[in-house]
Design a protein around this motif. Structure first.
Motif, PDB file in Angstrom:
ATOM      1  N   TRP A 136      17.173 -72.546 -43.433  1.00  0.00           N
ATOM      2  CA  TRP A 136      15.859 -71.999 -43.769  1.00  0.00           C
ATOM      3  C   TRP A 136      14.774 -73.060 -43.597  1.00  0.00           C
ATOM      4  CZ3 TRP A 136      12.843 -67.943 -44.735  1.00  0.00           C
ATOM      5  CH2 TRP A 136      11.657 -68.142 -45.434  1.00  0.00           C
ATOM      6  N   CYS A 147       8.559 -61.722 -45.750  1.00  0.00           N
ATOM      7  CA  CYS A 147       9.922 -61.593 -46.290  1.00  0.00           C
ATOM      8  C   CYS A 147       9.987 -60.617 -47.456  1.00  0.00           C
ATOM      9  CB  CYS A 147      10.418 -62.956 -46.766  1.00  0.00           C
ATOM     10  SG  CYS A 147      10.531 -64.206 -45.468  1.00  0.00           S
ATOM     11  N   PHE A 148      11.155 -60.014 -47.620  1.00  0.00           N
ATOM     12  CA  PHE A 148      11.427 -59.133 -48.755  1.00  0.00           C
ATOM     13  C   PHE A 148      12.926 -59.165 -49.037  1.00  0.00           C
ATOM     14  CE2 PHE A 148      11.548 -56.659 -44.884  1.00  0.00           C
ATOM     15  CZ  PHE A 148      12.684 -55.873 -45.011  1.00  0.00           C
ATOM     16  N   SER A 149      13.318 -58.715 -50.225  1.00  0.00           N
ATOM     17  CA  SER A 149      14.732 -58.684 -50.608  1.00  0.00           C
ATOM     18  C   SER A 149      15.396 -57.452 -50.017  1.00  0.00           C
ATOM     19  CB  SER A 149      14.867 -58.646 -52.132  1.00  0.00           C
ATOM     20  OG  SER A 149      14.386 -59.849 -52.671  1.00  0.00           O
ATOM     21  N   TYR A 157      20.451 -60.463 -49.545  1.00  0.00           N
ATOM     22  CA  TYR A 157      19.831 -61.172 -48.424  1.00  0.00           C
ATOM     23  C   TYR A 157      18.313 -61.135 -48.558  1.00  0.00           C
ATOM     24  CZ  TYR A 157      24.238 -61.178 -45.881  1.00  0.00           C
ATOM     25  OH  TYR A 157      25.539 -61.393 -45.495  1.00  0.00           O
ATOM     26  N   GLN A 158      17.683 -62.165 -48.087  1.00  0.00           N
ATOM     27  CA  GLN A 158      16.242 -62.146 -47.887  1.00  0.00           C
ATOM     28  C   GLN A 158      16.043 -61.803 -46.413  1.00  0.00           C
ATOM     29  OE1 GLN A 158      13.381 -64.837 -49.817  1.00  0.00           O
ATOM     30  NE2 GLN A 158      13.003 -65.619 -47.756  1.00  0.00           N
ATOM     31  N   CYS A 160      13.450 -61.486 -43.316  1.00  0.00           N
ATOM     32  CA  CYS A 160      12.160 -62.020 -42.899  1.00  0.00           C
ATOM     33  C   CYS A 160      11.844 -61.606 -41.472  1.00  0.00           C
ATOM     34  CB  CYS A 160      12.158 -63.546 -42.978  1.00  0.00           C
ATOM     35  SG  CYS A 160      12.470 -64.180 -44.641  1.00  0.00           S
ATOM     36  N   GLN A 169      14.135 -59.222 -37.275  1.00  0.00           N
ATOM     37  CA  GLN A 169      14.413 -59.583 -38.658  1.00  0.00           C
ATOM     38  C   GLN A 169      15.423 -60.716 -38.678  1.00  0.00           C
ATOM     39  OE1 GLN A 169      15.794 -55.994 -40.613  1.00  0.00           O
ATOM     40  NE2 GLN A 169      13.691 -55.348 -41.051  1.00  0.00           N
ATOM     41  N   TYR A 172      18.724 -64.088 -44.327  1.00  0.00           N
ATOM     42  CA  TYR A 172      19.166 -65.296 -45.018  1.00  0.00           C
ATOM     43  C   TYR A 172      19.846 -64.876 -46.315  1.00  0.00           C
ATOM     44  CZ  TYR A 172      15.928 -67.839 -41.966  1.00  0.00           C
ATOM     45  OH  TYR A 172      15.275 -68.370 -40.881  1.00  0.00           O
ATOM     46  N   MET A 174      20.930 -64.946 -50.111  1.00  0.00           N
ATOM     47  CA  MET A 174      20.317 -65.506 -51.319  1.00  0.00           C
ATOM     48  C   MET A 174      21.427 -65.934 -52.272  1.00  0.00           C
ATOM     49  SD  MET A 174      16.981 -63.133 -52.075  1.00  0.00           S
ATOM     50  CE  MET A 174      17.861 -61.634 -52.454  1.00  0.00           C
ATOM     51  N   ALA A 178      17.571 -66.569 -54.811  1.00  0.00           N
ATOM     52  CA  ALA A 178      16.576 -67.270 -53.987  1.00  0.00           C
ATOM     53  C   ALA A 178      17.227 -67.827 -52.719  1.00  0.00           C
ATOM     54  CB  ALA A 178      15.951 -68.402 -54.792  1.00  0.00           C
ATOM     55  N   VAL A 179      16.368 -68.231 -51.804  1.00  0.00           N
ATOM     56  CA  VAL A 179      16.808 -68.880 -50.570  1.00  0.00           C
ATOM     57  C   VAL A 179      16.385 -70.337 -50.650  1.00  0.00           C
ATOM     58  CG1 VAL A 179      16.468 -68.990 -48.078  1.00  0.00           C
ATOM     59  CG2 VAL A 179      16.693 -66.781 -49.182  1.00  0.00           C
TER      60      VAL A 179
END
Length: 193
Positions: A136, A147-149, A157-158, A160, A169, A172, A174, A178-179
């Motif tokens: 990241w 970004c959104f969950s 995952y996040q 983005c 997209q 990432y 989490m 969080a990331v």
């Protein structure tokens, strides 16, 4: 105008002059045998806002067509099951390593095209060189990501989207909600919306 005739000695002398003029040693083993060529590795097609290499939303969801656009890979058609339903997919492999998965826009109409391309291998570059496995903290332009969950199958995952890439997209994982800077990019996704 009559062409001059070269005898055997003239041809032998001409061959010797041409060979030595090219810097070739007629008795050298350094040259490749006739018909043997060096292999040229094709670079993998990139993922962009337009699609993956020559594959776009209008590309028919047919294994043979996809294989023709990705000759350096092995393409297999298959079926997956999600939420009790079966769906056709096209998997793309480099040897035994899965590179990507393609989903149809309409499972009953291959001509409708491609809905989603999911890249899972770091050999495929995305915009500005982003790749699966990239941390990241190393992701280009991450401060401009939208970004959104994730929900449903992407819970945990996040998700983005890069600037100027509404059809892309980056997923990432989490940890602890969080990331972190070292969190690796899990998948690159192109959507035909």
């Amino acid at each position: 105008m009559a062409k001059p005739k070269l005898g055997f000695m003239g041809l032998a002398l001409l061959t010797l002059v041409l060979a030595s003029g090219c810097g070739q040693d007629l008795n050298s083993d350094a040259s490749l045998p006739i018909g043997q060529e060096e292999e040229v590795q094709a670079s993998p097609p990139p993922l962009s806002n337009a699609g993956w290499g020559e594959i776009s939303g209008e590309t028919p969801f047919e294994g043979d067509r996809i294989q023709g656009k990705l000759p350096q890979y092995r393409v297999e058609t298959g079926v997956i099951s999600q939420e009790g339903e079966s769906y056709p997919v096209i998997d793309v492999f480099d040897g035994e390593t899965q590179v990507a998965q393609l989903d149809p826009k309409n499972p009953n109409r291959p001509q409708a095209g491609i809905l989603r391309i999911t890249i899972v291998d770091p050999s495929i570059p995305g915009p500005e060189g982003v790749r699966v496995g990239m941390a990241w903290g190393d992701s280009p332009n991450r401060e401009q990501f939208n970004c959104f969950s994730g929900e449903g199958p992407t819970t945990g995952y996040q998700i983005c989207s890069p600037p100027n890439g509404p059809q892309l997209q980056y997923l990432y994982p989490m940890t602890g909600g969080a990331v972190g800077d070292r969190t690796p990019l899990d998948r690159l996704i192109w959507l035909n919306f």
